[in-house]
Design a protein around this motif. Sequence first.
Motif, PDB file in Angstrom:
ATOM      1  N   UNK A 269       0.856  -1.183   0.000  1.00  0.00           N
ATOM      2  CA  UNK A 269       0.000   0.000   0.000  1.00  0.00           C
ATOM      3  C   UNK A 269       0.894   1.236   0.000  1.00  0.00           C
ATOM      4  N   UNK A 270       0.390   2.367  -0.492  1.00  0.00           N
ATOM      5  CA  UNK A 270       1.214   3.574  -0.532  1.00  0.00           C
ATOM      6  C   UNK A 270       1.564   4.071   0.866  1.00  0.00           C
ATOM      7  N   UNK A 271       2.824   4.384   1.086  1.00  0.00           N
ATOM      8  CA  UNK A 271       3.236   5.000   2.339  1.00  0.00           C
ATOM      9  C   UNK A 271       2.556   6.362   2.462  1.00  0.00           C
ATOM     10  N   UNK A 272       2.046   6.637   3.624  1.00  0.00           N
ATOM     11  CA  UNK A 272       1.344   7.895   3.854  1.00  0.00           C
ATOM     12  C   UNK A 272      -0.166   7.772   3.796  1.00  0.00           C
ATOM     13  N   UNK A 273      -0.673   6.659   3.287  1.00  0.00           N
ATOM     14  CA  UNK A 273      -2.120   6.483   3.197  1.00  0.00           C
ATOM     15  C   UNK A 273      -2.700   6.130   4.561  1.00  0.00           C
ATOM     16  N   UNK A 274      -3.963   6.479   4.779  1.00  0.00           N
ATOM     17  CA  UNK A 274      -4.653   6.160   6.020  1.00  0.00           C
ATOM     18  C   UNK A 274      -5.249   4.754   5.911  1.00  0.00           C
ATOM     19  N   UNK A 275      -5.127   3.991   6.985  1.00  0.00           N
ATOM     20  CA  UNK A 275      -5.599   2.605   6.976  1.00  0.00           C
ATOM     21  C   UNK A 275      -5.833   2.171   8.428  1.00  0.00           C
ATOM     22  N   UNK A 276      -5.891   0.865   8.636  1.00  0.00           N
ATOM     23  CA  UNK A 276      -6.101   0.337   9.983  1.00  0.00           C
ATOM     24  C   UNK A 276      -5.538  -1.069  10.049  1.00  0.00           C
ATOM     25  N   UNK A 277      -5.445  -1.599  11.259  1.00  0.00           N
ATOM     26  CA  UNK A 277      -5.108  -3.001  11.453  1.00  0.00           C
ATOM     27  C   UNK A 277      -6.016  -3.561  12.539  1.00  0.00           C
ATOM     28  N   UNK A 278      -6.168  -4.890  12.537  1.00  0.00           N
ATOM     29  CA  UNK A 278      -7.121  -5.536  13.425  1.00  0.00           C
ATOM     30  C   UNK A 278      -6.487  -6.755  14.074  1.00  0.00           C
ATOM     31  N   UNK A 279      -6.745  -6.940  15.365  1.00  0.00           N
ATOM     32  CA  UNK A 279      -6.273  -8.122  16.076  1.00  0.00           C
ATOM     33  C   UNK A 279      -7.447  -8.719  16.861  1.00  0.00           C
ATOM     34  N   UNK A 280      -7.644 -10.019  16.691  1.00  0.00           N
ATOM     35  CA  UNK A 280      -8.704 -10.697  17.435  1.00  0.00           C
ATOM     36  C   UNK A 280      -8.350 -10.773  18.914  1.00  0.00           C
ATOM     37  N   UNK A 281      -9.331 -10.675  19.794  1.00  0.00           N
ATOM     38  CA  UNK A 281      -9.044 -10.677  21.235  1.00  0.00           C
ATOM     39  C   UNK A 281      -8.516 -12.005  21.756  1.00  0.00           C
ATOM     40  N   UNK A 282      -8.747 -13.092  21.004  1.00  0.00           N
ATOM     41  CA  UNK A 282      -8.247 -14.402  21.458  1.00  0.00           C
ATOM     42  C   UNK A 282      -6.817 -14.657  20.992  1.00  0.00           C
ATOM     43  N   UNK A 283      -6.257 -13.761  20.170  1.00  0.00           N
ATOM     44  CA  UNK A 283      -4.894 -13.935  19.666  1.00  0.00           C
ATOM     45  C   UNK A 283      -3.890 -13.021  20.365  1.00  0.00           C
ATOM     46  N   UNK A 284      -4.319 -12.354  21.416  1.00  0.00           N
ATOM     47  CA  UNK A 284      -3.434 -11.503  22.200  1.00  0.00           C
ATOM     48  C   UNK A 284      -2.924 -12.284  23.416  1.00  0.00           C
ATOM     49  N   UNK A 285      -1.764 -11.870  23.919  1.00  0.00           N
ATOM     50  CA  UNK A 285      -1.251 -12.408  25.175  1.00  0.00           C
ATOM     51  C   UNK A 285      -1.301 -11.297  26.227  1.00  0.00           C
ATOM     52  N   UNK A 286      -1.558 -11.694  27.435  1.00  0.00           N
ATOM     53  CA  UNK A 286      -1.638 -10.721  28.530  1.00  0.00           C
ATOM     54  C   UNK A 286      -0.560 -11.039  29.564  1.00  0.00           C
ATOM     55  N   UNK A 287       0.103  -9.990  30.064  1.00  0.00           N
ATOM     56  CA  UNK A 287       1.185 -10.151  31.043  1.00  0.00           C
ATOM     57  C   UNK A 287       1.077  -9.043  32.081  1.00  0.00           C
ATOM     58  N   UNK A 288       1.524  -9.301  33.286  1.00  0.00           N
ATOM     59  CA  UNK A 288       1.569  -8.227  34.280  1.00  0.00           C
ATOM     60  C   UNK A 288       2.527  -7.111  33.815  1.00  0.00           C
ATOM     61  N   UNK A 289       2.291  -5.919  34.249  1.00  0.00           N
ATOM     62  CA  UNK A 289       3.175  -4.793  33.934  1.00  0.00           C
ATOM     63  C   UNK A 289       3.687  -4.210  35.257  1.00  0.00           C
ATOM     64  N   UNK A 290       5.004  -3.870  35.321  1.00  0.00           N
ATOM     65  CA  UNK A 290       6.019  -3.980  34.260  1.00  0.00           C
ATOM     66  C   UNK A 290       6.681  -5.351  34.289  1.00  0.00           C
ATOM     67  N   UNK A 291       7.380  -5.658  33.204  1.00  0.00           N
ATOM     68  CA  UNK A 291       8.204  -6.857  33.137  1.00  0.00           C
ATOM     69  C   UNK A 291       9.354  -6.595  32.171  1.00  0.00           C
ATOM     70  N   UNK A 292      10.276  -7.533  32.076  1.00  0.00           N
ATOM     71  CA  UNK A 292      11.478  -7.335  31.262  1.00  0.00           C
ATOM     72  C   UNK A 292      11.130  -7.109  29.799  1.00  0.00           C
ATOM     73  N   UNK A 293      10.139  -7.856  29.302  1.00  0.00           N
ATOM     74  CA  UNK A 293       9.766  -7.726  27.891  1.00  0.00           C
ATOM     75  C   UNK A 293       9.186  -6.347  27.608  1.00  0.00           C
TER      76      UNK A 293
END
Length: 399
Positions: free
Chosen positions: A303-327
């Motif tokens: 896609x052209x650099x500078x164009x407006x767009x979006x991205x999507x992530x499903x809620x079941x494909x995320x990982x959750x971790x306490x904050x803060x941590x080394x990562x």
Amino acid sequence: MTIDARKTLVNGATALQATDIQHALANAAAGVSLRQVTKKYGPVTAVENVTLDIPAGSYCCLLGPSGCGKTTVLRMIAGHEEITSGDVLIGDRRVNNIPAAKRNTSMMFQSYALFPHMTVWQNIEFGLEMQNISAQERKARVGEMLELVGLSHLGDRKSSQLSGGQQQRIALARSLVTRPQVLMLDEPLSALDENLRVQMRTELRRIQKQFGMTFVQVTHHTEEAFSLSDRVVVMSQGRLDQVATPAEMFRLPASQFVAKFMGDNNIFQGKVLHCAPDPGTGMDVIELGVEGIGSLYSRGYAVPVGSMAACSIRPDLMQIEPYPNAASEKPTPRANHITARIVSIEMTGYVTRVVLMEEKTGKELLYKSPTTAWETGSYAEGQLVTLRWSEGNCVFLPH
């Protein structure tokens, strides 16, 4: 004639056998094609330039919010609405100017439209009488249809005396008994409670597979469309937004509208900062600059650099971790991660839904976990956490 007498006739040597009915229905199946079809009501365009192919013998669901044009498309295929421009084909036959009664299609309406003063048997037989089918064949076909929907014992009962699920089965039998090339269903499950809706969609799919017929159904329920369809058609504002298998659409929604309509997807809007080929996948890794969050990485196509767009992530494909941590302190390149605070935790059964708020922007996010896995952790409302996900699971949405 009593039900027992009718069943005797159905099962007799002169009656059509179940295999004959099945073969007749399967052989009658035809595909549906729309070519640049538009429907206007005065100055209002309800459907615009729709081109669509529905293969013979497939189950297709037209999905979308109220007013998107899906029911209008169904009614144009059936012949209950005239098209403004374009062509509708059933099989190889152009049917633009052919009346609904001569298109060899059948419509199962949302209200079922059964005749309350007629018996179940008479309701199913009515369409055959209109076709001047012989009495002997009518009795054989009606008997087979009652067997098919498991209601042979109710043939002499008035349709007004049936439950909602039974009425739905009779409406389906009446639609199938004329052996249409295409069966159209206008939100046939909307009047049923949740448990019965799940049961009846299983029955619809079983019958469609058994006979290999072409089913075209309108619905606004994503789960219903995904569970029934070989192909899902998502419509928005009178146009086709995406046509795909349920699995393809679930994994790779083609637009922000589809991602939002499917529900629960976390969508981030921003500007394309960089786009580079990913040799391992044949796709591109796209860097999206999101205000207040920074760079997020997804996979898509150039896609052209500078164009407006979006991205999507499903809620079941995320990982959750306490904050803060080394990562969190030393993120790896192209690692998607954000800091958020847990707002609410809702155990819905097998799945636990966690609503969060992004710490800097206040954007609401959703995380999902199998309940058994969630219960092994020790997260609480108000806790600050890190959400992270890979660019391979993040879908780029160009529009």
